[in-house]
Design a protein around this motif. Structure first.
Motif, mmCIF file in Angstrom:
data_model
loop_
_atom_site.group_PDB
_atom_site.id
_atom_site.type_symbol
_atom_site.label_atom_id
_atom_site.label_comp_id
_atom_site.label_asym_id
_atom_site.label_seq_id
_atom_site.Cartn_x
_atom_site.Cartn_y
_atom_site.Cartn_z
ATOM 1 N N GLU A 1 -29.807 10.381 -43.278
ATOM 2 C CA GLU A 1 -30.875 11.324 -43.632
ATOM 3 C C GLU A 1 -30.386 12.367 -44.616
ATOM 4 O O GLU A 1 -31.125 12.818 -45.476
ATOM 5 C CB GLU A 1 -31.371 12.041 -42.370
ATOM 6 N N MET A 2 -29.122 12.750 -44.499
ATOM 7 C CA MET A 2 -28.597 13.882 -45.265
ATOM 8 C C MET A 2 -28.241 13.510 -46.717
ATOM 9 O O MET A 2 -28.375 14.324 -47.629
ATOM 10 C CB MET A 2 -27.351 14.386 -44.518
ATOM 11 N N LEU A 3 -27.816 12.256 -46.920
ATOM 12 C CA LEU A 3 -27.237 11.896 -48.224
ATOM 13 C C LEU A 3 -28.181 12.142 -49.397
ATOM 14 O O LEU A 3 -27.746 12.591 -50.465
ATOM 15 C CB LEU A 3 -26.767 10.431 -48.213
ATOM 16 N N SER A 4 -29.481 11.883 -49.208
ATOM 17 C CA SER A 4 -30.395 12.015 -50.352
ATOM 18 C C SER A 4 -30.543 13.470 -50.797
ATOM 19 O O SER A 4 -31.032 13.745 -51.888
ATOM 20 C CB SER A 4 -31.758 11.413 -50.024
ATOM 21 N N ASN A 5 -30.087 14.424 -49.947
ATOM 22 C CA ASN A 5 -30.167 15.847 -50.333
ATOM 23 C C ASN A 5 -28.903 16.322 -51.034
ATOM 24 O O ASN A 5 -28.788 17.494 -51.382
ATOM 25 C CB ASN A 5 -30.337 16.733 -49.087
ATOM 26 N N LEU A 6 -27.935 15.447 -51.185
ATOM 27 C CA LEU A 6 -26.638 15.890 -51.706
ATOM 28 C C LEU A 6 -26.364 15.294 -53.088
ATOM 29 O O LEU A 6 -26.902 14.238 -53.425
ATOM 30 C CB LEU A 6 -25.522 15.452 -50.745
ATOM 31 N N ALA B 1 -27.910 4.195 -48.464
ATOM 32 C CA ALA B 1 -28.079 5.632 -48.743
ATOM 33 C C ALA B 1 -26.956 6.127 -49.649
ATOM 34 O O ALA B 1 -27.173 6.932 -50.566
ATOM 35 C CB ALA B 1 -28.097 6.412 -47.437
ATOM 36 N N ALA B 2 -25.747 5.617 -49.419
ATOM 37 C CA ALA B 2 -24.588 6.040 -50.232
ATOM 38 C C ALA B 2 -24.752 5.578 -51.682
ATOM 39 O O ALA B 2 -24.481 6.332 -52.618
ATOM 40 C CB ALA B 2 -23.311 5.462 -49.620
ATOM 41 N N LEU B 3 -25.236 4.347 -51.857
ATOM 42 C CA LEU B 3 -25.406 3.814 -53.221
ATOM 43 C C LEU B 3 -26.474 4.598 -53.970
ATOM 44 O O LEU B 3 -26.412 4.764 -55.186
ATOM 45 C CB LEU B 3 -25.783 2.321 -53.167
ATOM 46 N N PHE B 4 -27.444 5.125 -53.241
ATOM 47 C CA PHE B 4 -28.498 5.923 -53.858
ATOM 48 C C PHE B 4 -27.930 7.260 -54.364
ATOM 49 O O PHE B 4 -28.343 7.777 -55.390
ATOM 50 C CB PHE B 4 -29.606 6.148 -52.819
#
Ligand SMILES: C[S@@+](CC[C@H](N)C(=O)[O-])C[C@H]1O[C@@H](n2cnc3c(N)ncnc32)[C@H](O)[C@@H]1O
Length: 263
Positions: free
Chosen positions: A164-169, A215-218
């Motif tokens: 959930e957090m990755l897209s905000n970083l 999520a990481a690749l995004f």
């Protein structure tokens, strides 16, 4: 079907740290004087909050001692494959700074400490509240040590689900070290920290780890680095990765690297 159930964890309050009452309340832990035989315990052991299982196996993290202190004195010592996997030297040559890294599978923070002692700024995400609490108190103690302070200051610890957090970083690199699947666990079994995680956490799920890779690749601007045991399959991403992938081998570990075009 898994018959895993979360362990029954209680806390023991050290009168020297009355403020821990609030931490224990936030974690939803009952404070007891004498834990029962089958209970896990969270308590201070010579400083940091430490987790002890009913067999007496203890996870106590002290970044100011042993290997961690050594890594602070000799940045990157024994970490050539990880350094290479992160692409530190080539990034530094191009950008005149070290890459910033999101370590999305915090665990006991050993890899994050290594990356921070190489000079990388690291956002460290751990989803499990107890693992996060142990890490957080250990980092707080390391911050008081003159030699470790600088490394600590490069680490920002978050308690969250990285999916959930990755897209905000925003970050150059996302690093993933998901729990190893049962069938390829070998040496990891002998490590105390891993034994504790294997009972504390639900069984490793390759599809959930695959969602984390998505999520990481995004999010990663430069690369995603996935630590895998030798012989394990690559993590299953939901879509085939169209960029370049490379592998770096070390004695027991393989790093799968998903490279973004550098532009
Ligand atoms: C094998 S351990 C990582 C060990 C770590 N690299 C170290 O050096 O100590 C995996 C950790 O990732 C955490 N984790 C797994 N999925 C996560 C997610 N979606 N968000 C945050 N943490 C996650 C687990 O709770 C576990 O503590």
């Amino acid at each position: 079907m898994s018959n895993w159930t979360p362990p029954n964890v209680v806390a023991v309050l050290d009168p020297a740290y009355p403020q821990d009452e609030l931490i224990y309340a936030e974690l939803g832990l009952t404070v007891v004087c004498e834990p029962a035989d089958e209970q896990w315990v969270l308590k201070r052991v010579d400083g940091p909050l430490s987790l002890i299982n009913p067999q007496g196996l203890m996870q106590r993290l002290d970044f100011t001692e042993g290997k961690s202190r050594h890594r602070t004195r000799e940045p990157g010592h024994g970490a050539a494959p990880l350094r290479k996997a992160l692409g530190v030297a080539s990034f530094e040559k191009r950008r005149l700074r070290k890459p910033c890294v999101v370590d999305a599978t915090g665990g006991w923070g050993q890899d994050a400490w290594l990356m921070a002692s190489m000079g990388c700024d690291v956002i460290l995400i751990e989803q499990h509240p107890l693992v996060h609490a142990v890490l957080s108190s250990s980092l707080d103690i390391a911050k008081l040590d003159d030699q470790c302070k600088e490394t600590c200051e490069r680490i920002t610890l978050l308690n969250a689900d990285a999916c959930e957090m990755l897209s905000n970083l925003e970050t150059d690199v996302v690093y993933l070290d998901p729990m190893y699947p049962h069938r390829v666990r070998k040496k990891a079994d002998s490590k105390k920290g891993m034994q504790i995680l294997q009972t504390l956490l639900p069984p490793a799920n390759e599809n959930l780890s695959g969602a984390l890779l998505d999520a990481a690749l995004f999010t990663a601007a430069q690369r995603v680095v996935v630590k895998r045991p030798k012989g394990a399959d690559r993590l299953p991403a939901s879509q085939p990765f169209t960029g370049q992938t490379i592998e770096i081998q070390s004695p027991n570990t393989r790093y799968d690297i998903y490279l973004r075009p550098t532009g």
